[in-house]
Design a protein around this motif. Sequence first.
Motif, PDB file in Angstrom:
ATOM      1  N   ASP A  20      14.196   9.370 -22.562  1.00 21.61           N
ATOM      2  CA  ASP A  20      14.236   8.604 -23.811  1.00 21.61           C
ATOM      3  C   ASP A  20      13.067   8.884 -24.752  1.00 21.61           C
ATOM      4  O   ASP A  20      13.024   8.359 -25.866  1.00 21.61           O
ATOM      5  N   GLY A  21      12.087   9.668 -24.307  1.00 24.38           N
ATOM      6  CA  GLY A  21      10.951  10.005 -25.161  1.00 24.38           C
ATOM      7  C   GLY A  21       9.975   8.876 -25.394  1.00 24.38           C
ATOM      8  O   GLY A  21       9.090   8.975 -26.247  1.00 24.38           O
ATOM      9  N   LEU A  22      10.080   7.790 -24.641  1.00 28.48           N
ATOM     10  CA  LEU A  22       9.185   6.648 -24.788  1.00 28.48           C
ATOM     11  C   LEU A  22       8.010   6.723 -23.810  1.00 28.48           C
ATOM     12  O   LEU A  22       8.115   7.342 -22.744  1.00 28.48           O
ATOM     13  N   PHE A  23       6.899   6.076 -24.203  1.00 31.37           N
ATOM     14  CA  PHE A  23       5.709   6.029 -23.353  1.00 31.37           C
ATOM     15  C   PHE A  23       5.813   4.853 -22.378  1.00 31.37           C
ATOM     16  O   PHE A  23       6.166   3.738 -22.774  1.00 31.37           O
ATOM     17  N   TYR A  24       5.472   5.105 -21.115  1.00 31.09           N
ATOM     18  CA  TYR A  24       5.487   4.073 -20.070  1.00 31.09           C
ATOM     19  C   TYR A  24       4.143   4.071 -19.332  1.00 31.09           C
ATOM     20  O   TYR A  24       3.410   5.067 -19.311  1.00 31.09           O
ATOM     21  N   ILE A  25       3.839   2.934 -18.717  1.00 32.28           N
ATOM     22  CA  ILE A  25       2.748   2.827 -17.741  1.00 32.28           C
ATOM     23  C   ILE A  25       3.359   2.317 -16.445  1.00 32.28           C
ATOM     24  O   ILE A  25       4.095   1.322 -16.454  1.00 32.28           O
ATOM     25  N   CYS A  26       3.048   2.991 -15.345  1.00 30.27           N
ATOM     26  CA  CYS A  26       3.592   2.593 -14.034  1.00 30.27           C
ATOM     27  C   CYS A  26       2.470   2.617 -13.000  1.00 30.27           C
ATOM     28  O   CYS A  26       1.691   3.586 -12.952  1.00 30.27           O
ATOM     29  N   MET A  27       2.386   1.592 -12.180  1.00 29.66           N
ATOM     30  CA  MET A  27       1.369   1.501 -11.132  1.00 29.66           C
ATOM     31  C   MET A  27       2.042   1.225  -9.795  1.00 29.66           C
ATOM     32  O   MET A  27       2.975   0.418  -9.717  1.00 29.66           O
ATOM     33  N   SER A  28       1.533   1.897  -8.751  1.00 26.58           N
ATOM     34  CA  SER A  28       2.150   1.725  -7.439  1.00 26.58           C
ATOM     35  C   SER A  28       1.353   0.805  -6.514  1.00 26.58           C
ATOM     36  O   SER A  28       1.921   0.207  -5.596  1.00 26.58           O
ATOM     37  N   TYR A  29       0.026   0.658  -6.747  1.00 24.24           N
ATOM     38  CA  TYR A  29      -0.749  -0.163  -5.812  1.00 24.24           C
ATOM     39  C   TYR A  29      -2.015  -0.667  -6.499  1.00 24.24           C
ATOM     40  O   TYR A  29      -2.678   0.065  -7.244  1.00 24.24           O
ATOM     41  N   VAL A  30      -2.337  -1.938  -6.266  1.00 25.08           N
ATOM     42  CA  VAL A  30      -3.559  -2.559  -6.784  1.00 25.08           C
ATOM     43  C   VAL A  30      -4.259  -3.279  -5.637  1.00 25.08           C
ATOM     44  O   VAL A  30      -3.627  -4.011  -4.863  1.00 25.08           O
ATOM     45  N   ILE A  76      -6.886   1.076  -8.078  1.00 22.69           N
ATOM     46  CA  ILE A  76      -5.549   1.172  -8.666  1.00 22.69           C
ATOM     47  C   ILE A  76      -5.003   2.580  -8.449  1.00 22.69           C
ATOM     48  O   ILE A  76      -5.737   3.563  -8.650  1.00 22.69           O
ATOM     49  N   ARG A  77      -3.740   2.667  -8.060  1.00 26.14           N
ATOM     50  CA  ARG A  77      -3.089   3.972  -7.935  1.00 26.14           C
ATOM     51  C   ARG A  77      -1.943   4.070  -8.936  1.00 26.14           C
ATOM     52  O   ARG A  77      -0.946   3.342  -8.831  1.00 26.14           O
ATOM     53  N   PRO A  78      -2.050   4.958  -9.951  1.00 31.62           N
ATOM     54  CA  PRO A  78      -0.922   5.187 -10.866  1.00 31.62           C
ATOM     55  C   PRO A  78       0.262   5.776 -10.113  1.00 31.62           C
ATOM     56  O   PRO A  78       0.113   6.433  -9.078  1.00 31.62           O
ATOM     57  N   PRO A 108       0.806  -1.233   0.000  1.00 31.24           N
ATOM     58  CA  PRO A 108       0.000   0.000   0.000  1.00 31.24           C
ATOM     59  C   PRO A 108       0.830   1.270   0.000  1.00 31.24           C
ATOM     60  O   PRO A 108       0.390   2.296  -0.486  1.00 31.24           O
ATOM     61  N   ALA A 109       2.043   1.243   0.540  1.00 28.66           N
ATOM     62  CA  ALA A 109       2.901   2.426   0.554  1.00 28.66           C
ATOM     63  C   ALA A 109       3.717   2.463  -0.724  1.00 28.66           C
ATOM     64  O   ALA A 109       4.297   1.455  -1.134  1.00 28.66           O
ATOM     65  N   ASP A 110       3.746   3.639  -1.409  1.00 30.59           N
ATOM     66  CA  ASP A 110       4.490   3.717  -2.657  1.00 30.59           C
ATOM     67  C   ASP A 110       5.948   4.118  -2.454  1.00 30.59           C
ATOM     68  O   ASP A 110       6.697   4.287  -3.409  1.00 30.59           O
ATOM     69  N   ILE A 111       6.355   4.278  -1.200  1.00 31.20           N
ATOM     70  CA  ILE A 111       7.751   4.610  -0.914  1.00 31.20           C
ATOM     71  C   ILE A 111       8.239   3.752   0.252  1.00 31.20           C
ATOM     72  O   ILE A 111       7.585   3.659   1.281  1.00 31.20           O
ATOM     73  N   VAL A 112       9.354   3.082   0.059  1.00 31.25           N
ATOM     74  CA  VAL A 112      10.035   2.385   1.146  1.00 31.25           C
ATOM     75  C   VAL A 112      11.318   3.156   1.417  1.00 31.25           C
ATOM     76  O   VAL A 112      11.702   4.021   0.638  1.00 31.25           O
ATOM     77  N   PRO A 113      11.997   2.872   2.520  1.00 31.04           N
ATOM     78  CA  PRO A 113      13.198   3.652   2.835  1.00 31.04           C
ATOM     79  C   PRO A 113      14.172   3.718   1.666  1.00 31.04           C
ATOM     80  O   PRO A 113      14.602   2.697   1.136  1.00 31.04           O
ATOM     81  N   HIS A 114      14.457   4.946   1.240  1.00 33.53           N
ATOM     82  CA  HIS A 114      15.499   5.255   0.244  1.00 33.53           C
ATOM     83  C   HIS A 114      15.140   4.921  -1.196  1.00 33.53           C
ATOM     84  O   HIS A 114      15.965   5.117  -2.080  1.00 33.53           O
TER      85      HIS A 114
END
Length: 374
Positions: free
Chosen positions: A273-283, A178-180, A137-143
């Motif tokens: 790099d100018g490329l398209f990405y999809i990233c998800m932090s939590y489902v 879902i959290r992007p 659930p947390a999108d950040i862990v230490p460091h």
Amino acid sequence: MEGGMDFLNCLDLDMSVQILMYLKDPSDLARVSSVSRSWRDFVIANGLFKQLCLRMFPQLSRVARVMELNKCGAKEPVEVGSSYSTEWESLARDHRVYATLARVCTSFLPEDCISKAISASSTDNYPDESIENTLQPADIVPHRPLYWSSKGQKNPAVPETLIYKLKSEFCVITEIKIRPFEAYFQPGSPIYSAKSVRFQMGHPKSPNDLGSHLPGDPLPSADDTFIWTYTSPEYPMAQESCLQKFTLPEPVLCIGGILQIELLGRVQTQEVDGLFYICMSYVQVMGCSLSPALRVEILEPSGTFVLKKDMQGKFHTQPGLPENEAREIPNDRWQRRIRYLQHFVDILQGNANVVIEEYESGEEEDEAEEEYPV
């Protein structure tokens, strides 16, 4: 009611079934079964709980048969006496199993139903950006940040998929959250959401298809590995780093315990790099595991399944909904419903002078007049 008539004895079979199938709440049908022995026998003989469940969950059309399990295993009817006795026991068993299923699926306490991540269609940097990160659930862990990232694409239309195993092979699912991911460490803190999202539920084509698969291992085409028994509508996804809720039109039975999230379309490029990405932090997948009290056995290669009820199994239902009893309905409200059905029968018999008694609230009247398919 004293002095009244039993409309089940006055109408033909099809009309009586059609009237009772206007009841959409399982607890109402349970109360009908409690009116008298003849009404209970009518509900059992005509499989009204099974019809109600099929209306709620079309996936149940693939049930080959139902079974009850006790400590000794399957509880099957003893092949003695008349064929009528055996048939009646089969009908009664269906009634008990489907009544339990209907009650649980309308009274459960929602919980996160994901057991583990299976695979992503692509991963940019494994294991640092693995699909397994979406279970935290947390999108950040230490460091360091915690998220899944696809590989970059020049074409923004290229989709991605995330596949998860649920807590059991038999679940009812109501919504997916879902959290992007917001890349706070990149210039402008871009959010790598998808344009839209769609969900599929199903089961492996073979029990051995998953084996010891790890999230980082390549997986053959999902359509070659899984049979999808449900596909949701397509939902737009906002380019916002918040937990976005996607509620299904109706609760869905996931038979087989596999959920696929289709991420359709890309909206954000990476500056480097100018490329398209999809990233998800939590489902998060909200619903209820029906096992071990209810479980399924998938029969291959037909794709049908056996629905099993464990006589010792327990459920976690909402407070005030006892596991072995129908929900309590105030007596005056129940009497109004009975009178409404009786007046409806009188109209069908051609009594034009009958005036239907109005409910105390417009909301209940609307509920009574709404049509539900048989």
